[in-house]
Design a protein around this motif. Structure first.
Motif, PDB file in Angstrom:
ATOM      1  N   TYR A  64       9.356   2.460  -9.057  1.00 19.22           N
ATOM      2  CA  TYR A  64       9.044   1.782  -7.835  1.00 19.22           C
ATOM      3  C   TYR A  64      10.100   2.142  -6.882  1.00 19.22           C
ATOM      4  N   VAL A  65       9.684   2.536  -5.643  1.00 19.73           N
ATOM      5  CA  VAL A  65      10.663   2.843  -4.271  1.00 19.73           C
ATOM      6  C   VAL A  65      10.026   1.798  -3.157  1.00 19.73           C
ATOM      7  N   ALA A  66      10.734   1.509  -2.390  1.00 17.70           N
ATOM      8  CA  ALA A  66      10.422   0.507  -1.176  1.00 17.70           C
ATOM      9  C   ALA A  66       9.639   1.191  -0.101  1.00 17.70           C
ATOM     10  N   GLY A  67       8.615   0.667   0.172  1.00 20.62           N
ATOM     11  CA  GLY A  67       7.478   0.947   1.312  1.00 20.62           C
ATOM     12  C   GLY A  67       6.407   1.596   0.444  1.00 20.62           C
ATOM     13  N   GLN A  68       6.272   1.715  -0.809  1.00 25.88           N
ATOM     14  CA  GLN A  68       5.268   2.316  -1.455  1.00 25.88           C
ATOM     15  C   GLN A  68       3.857   1.725  -1.167  1.00 25.88           C
ATOM     16  N   ARG A  69       2.687   2.412  -1.111  1.00 26.47           N
ATOM     17  CA  ARG A  69       1.525   1.870  -0.677  1.00 26.47           C
ATOM     18  C   ARG A  69       0.309   2.742  -1.542  1.00 26.47           C
ATOM     19  N   VAL A  70      -0.537   1.831  -1.988  1.00 28.99           N
ATOM     20  CA  VAL A  70      -1.725   2.515  -2.638  1.00 28.99           C
ATOM     21  C   VAL A  70      -3.056   2.466  -2.104  1.00 28.99           C
ATOM     22  N   GLU A  71      -4.001   3.283  -2.171  1.00 35.33           N
ATOM     23  CA  GLU A  71      -5.378   3.249  -1.807  1.00 35.33           C
ATOM     24  C   GLU A  71      -6.177   3.121  -2.840  1.00 35.33           C
ATOM     25  N   VAL A  72      -6.970   1.758  -2.723  1.00 41.34           N
ATOM     26  CA  VAL A  72      -7.687   1.537  -4.032  1.00 41.34           C
ATOM     27  C   VAL A  72      -9.238   1.423  -3.498  1.00 41.34           C
ATOM     28  N   THR A  73     -10.047   2.189  -4.165  1.00 41.90           N
ATOM     29  CA  THR A  73     -11.524   2.557  -3.580  1.00 41.90           C
ATOM     30  C   THR A  73     -12.345   1.994  -4.691  1.00 41.90           C
ATOM     31  N   PHE A  74     -13.541   1.261  -4.090  1.00 43.68           N
ATOM     32  CA  PHE A  74     -14.509   0.739  -5.208  1.00 43.68           C
ATOM     33  C   PHE A  74     -15.819   1.458  -4.871  1.00 43.68           C
ATOM     34  N   TYR A  75     -16.586   1.662  -5.818  1.00 43.87           N
ATOM     35  CA  TYR A  75     -17.926   2.632  -5.786  1.00 43.87           C
ATOM     36  C   TYR A  75     -18.934   1.427  -6.606  1.00 43.87           C
ATOM     37  N   LEU A  76     -20.315   1.924  -6.020  1.00 46.60           N
ATOM     38  CA  LEU A  76     -21.430   1.421  -6.605  1.00 46.60           C
ATOM     39  C   LEU A  76     -22.464   2.312  -6.645  1.00 46.60           C
ATOM     40  N   ASP A  77     -22.713   2.782  -8.087  1.00 47.70           N
ATOM     41  CA  ASP A  77     -23.891   4.010  -8.399  1.00 47.70           C
ATOM     42  C   ASP A  77     -23.321   5.111  -7.724  1.00 47.70           C
ATOM     43  N   GLY A  78     -21.978   5.431  -7.717  1.00 47.43           N
ATOM     44  CA  GLY A  78     -21.507   6.601  -7.326  1.00 47.43           C
ATOM     45  C   GLY A  78     -21.196   6.819  -5.958  1.00 47.43           C
ATOM     46  N   HIS A  79     -21.657   5.908  -4.809  1.00 49.57           N
ATOM     47  CA  HIS A  79     -21.241   5.863  -3.653  1.00 49.57           C
ATOM     48  C   HIS A  79     -20.077   4.687  -3.218  1.00 49.57           C
ATOM     49  N   GLU A  80     -19.296   5.209  -2.223  1.00 51.50           N
ATOM     50  CA  GLU A  80     -18.242   4.564  -2.047  1.00 51.50           C
ATOM     51  C   GLU A  80     -18.597   3.106  -1.316  1.00 51.50           C
ATOM     52  N   LEU A  81     -18.087   2.104  -1.954  1.00 52.06           N
ATOM     53  CA  LEU A  81     -18.292   0.710  -1.045  1.00 52.06           C
ATOM     54  C   LEU A  81     -17.344   0.426   0.153  1.00 52.06           C
ATOM     55  N   PHE A  82     -16.248   0.544  -0.418  1.00 51.77           N
ATOM     56  CA  PHE A  82     -14.884   0.333   0.624  1.00 51.77           C
ATOM     57  C   PHE A  82     -13.738   0.756  -0.052  1.00 51.77           C
ATOM     58  N   THR A  83     -12.582   0.791   0.735  1.00 56.63           N
ATOM     59  CA  THR A  83     -11.239   1.129   0.371  1.00 56.63           C
ATOM     60  C   THR A  83     -10.409   0.240   1.159  1.00 56.63           C
ATOM     61  N   ARG A  84      -9.299  -0.109   0.001  1.00 58.74           N
ATOM     62  CA  ARG A  84      -8.340  -1.235   0.502  1.00 58.74           C
ATOM     63  C   ARG A  84      -7.047  -0.529   0.535  1.00 58.74           C
ATOM     64  N   HIS A  85      -6.228  -0.597   1.386  1.00 56.76           N
ATOM     65  CA  HIS A  85      -4.796   0.071   1.406  1.00 56.76           C
ATOM     66  C   HIS A  85      -3.729  -1.122   1.128  1.00 56.76           C
ATOM     67  N   LEU A  86      -3.028  -1.067   0.027  1.00 56.60           N
ATOM     68  CA  LEU A  86      -2.293  -2.207  -0.567  1.00 56.60           C
ATOM     69  C   LEU A  86      -1.026  -1.870  -0.309  1.00 56.60           C
ATOM     70  N   ALA A  87       0.038  -2.837  -0.171  1.00 54.73           N
ATOM     71  CA  ALA A  87       1.532  -2.542  -0.422  1.00 54.73           C
ATOM     72  C   ALA A  87       1.911  -2.713  -1.915  1.00 54.73           C
ATOM     73  N   VAL A  88       2.840  -2.037  -2.372  1.00 55.89           N
ATOM     74  CA  VAL A  88       3.175  -2.353  -3.785  1.00 55.89           C
ATOM     75  C   VAL A  88       4.395  -3.194  -3.635  1.00 55.89           C
ATOM     76  N   GLY A  89       4.337  -4.034  -4.535  1.00 54.52           N
ATOM     77  CA  GLY A  89       5.505  -4.933  -4.785  1.00 54.52           C
ATOM     78  C   GLY A  89       6.373  -4.683  -6.134  1.00 54.52           C
ATOM     79  N   GLN A  90       7.498  -5.102  -6.072  1.00 55.01           N
ATOM     80  CA  GLN A  90       8.397  -4.912  -7.323  1.00 55.01           C
ATOM     81  C   GLN A  90       8.046  -5.508  -8.283  1.00 55.01           C
ATOM     82  N   GLY A  91       8.091  -4.817  -9.528  1.00 56.08           N
ATOM     83  CA  GLY A  91       7.827  -5.616 -10.832  1.00 56.08           C
ATOM     84  C   GLY A  91       8.982  -5.604 -11.517  1.00 56.08           C
ATOM     85  N   LYS A  92       8.867  -5.532 -12.857  1.00 57.67           N
ATOM     86  CA  LYS A  92       9.980  -5.649 -13.784  1.00 57.67           C
ATOM     87  C   LYS A  92      10.506  -4.052 -13.838  1.00 57.67           C
ATOM     88  N   GLY A  93      11.654  -4.044 -13.942  1.00 55.32           N
ATOM     89  CA  GLY A  93      12.580  -2.639 -13.853  1.00 55.32           C
ATOM     90  C   GLY A  93      12.244  -1.869 -12.755  1.00 55.32           C
TER      91      GLY A  93
END
Length: 319
Positions: A64-93
């Motif tokens: 984990y480093v500050a300012g990280q982001r992930v791109e999460v993409t959902f699909y239905l029958d192989g076709h992209e439904l939508f994408t979300r860009h999410l901030a990463v929070g600090q977890g354990k360790g």
């Protein structure tokens, strides 16, 4: 002679300075370490999520480093439904965490993947897609919830009747009966898992026989339903019981000519006549087969609504 010696001395003195100013070899930057991103899909039973269920997706990212982001993409029958860009929070360790979800509203094969967006100090990483399918429950009268709401919405979209609210009421049961009649299924008000799946998929609609008639009514006697349609779109389909073999219902193209509110002496409820004594009316007994004296019987609970839908002069096709 002295001038020549001075120039020679100056040149000799300049040589060490030139050697000091020689360019150094470029320093290679340190390699950027790669991130590791993982995801888990929750609320699955044997690799399936129930229709209308909210499916959570949880992720972990390390380091984990500050300012990280992930791109999460959902699909239905192989076709992209939508994408979300999410901030990463600090977890354990030294681990970062993120979470999102999707509500399963259609049939098919769903999938999700996550990708870490590279930062100046941490490289990118992508997960493989994790997938699941959809399961369907059977529904019963009195049952309530999101699945019932979604089921009724899908029923209405095809023109079948259903009650308001979040519960499976008697009107929805009669809509199921009409659906079963249209699709040549056993005639009951039971919404089994297979029927629920077909309804959510938009399968099993009524095909209008007279699409050029504008707003009109159809009564296909083989189906034992009464259909209100506008052009080729049915918007209200009710179960009925037409004339038995000894007193059959007349067939042909007619217009509604006379109306009679309330009960009459024959027990006919809110009658709307289209030919002589033949009418659409509510009645105490509406079996799943032809049983009337020639009229089109409807359920008492449905007839006031039907009565209000019909207009004098409106076309009805009985066939």
């Amino acid at each position: 002679m002295k001038r020549f010696s001075s120039l020679a001395v100056i040149a000799a003195l300049a040589l060490p300075a030139a050697a000091v100013a020689a360019p150094k070899k470029p320093v290679k930057p340190l390699p950027v370490p790669d991130a590791t991103v993982k995801i888990e899909v929750g609320h699955l039973k044997k690799g399936r999520a129930e229709i209308m269920e909210k499916v959570p997706v949880r992720g972990a990212l390390s380091p984990y480093v500050a300012g990280q982001r992930v791109e999460v993409t959902f699909y239905l029958d192989g076709h992209e439904l939508f994408t979300r860009h999410l901030a990463v929070g600090q977890g354990k360790g030294a681990t970062g965490t993120f979470r999102t979800s999707i509500t399963v509203r259609k049939d098919g094969k769903y999938a999700v993947s996550a990708k870490h967006e590279a930062t100046p100090v941490l490289g990118a990483d992508s997960t493989v897609r994790k997938s699941w399918k959809v399961s369907y429950p059977s529904l019963h009268q009195g049952e309530c919830g999101d699945v019932v709401v979604g089921f009724k919405k899908a029923m209405r979209k095809m023109g079948y009747i259903a009650n308001d609210g979040s519960c499976f009421g008697g009107k929805t049961g009669r809509g199921v009966l009409a659906y079963r009649k249209v699709n040549d299924m056993s005639r009951s008000m039971r919404a089994g898992a297979g029927l629920v799946k077909s309804v959510f998929a938009g399968k099993g609609g009524y095909e209008v026989r007279h699409p050029g008639a504008g707003e009109h009514v159809e009564a296909p006697l083989s189906k034992q339903v009464l259909v209100f349609a506008k052009g080729d779109k049915p918007f209200a389909i009710y179960p009925i019981s037409s004339g038995k073999s000894s007193t059959p219902t007349v067939t042909g193209h007619y217009e509604f000519i006379r109306q009679e509110p309330g009960y009459n002496s024959h027990g006919m409820y809110y009658s709307f006549y289209f030919y002589g004594g033949y009418a659409v009316h509510g009645y105490e007994s509406v079996p799943d087969y032809p049983a009337s004296h020639g009229c089109l019987r409807t359920f008492i609970a449905d007839q006031p609504e039907i009565y209000e839908r019909i207009s004098i002069g409106e076309d009805i096709f009985v066939f």
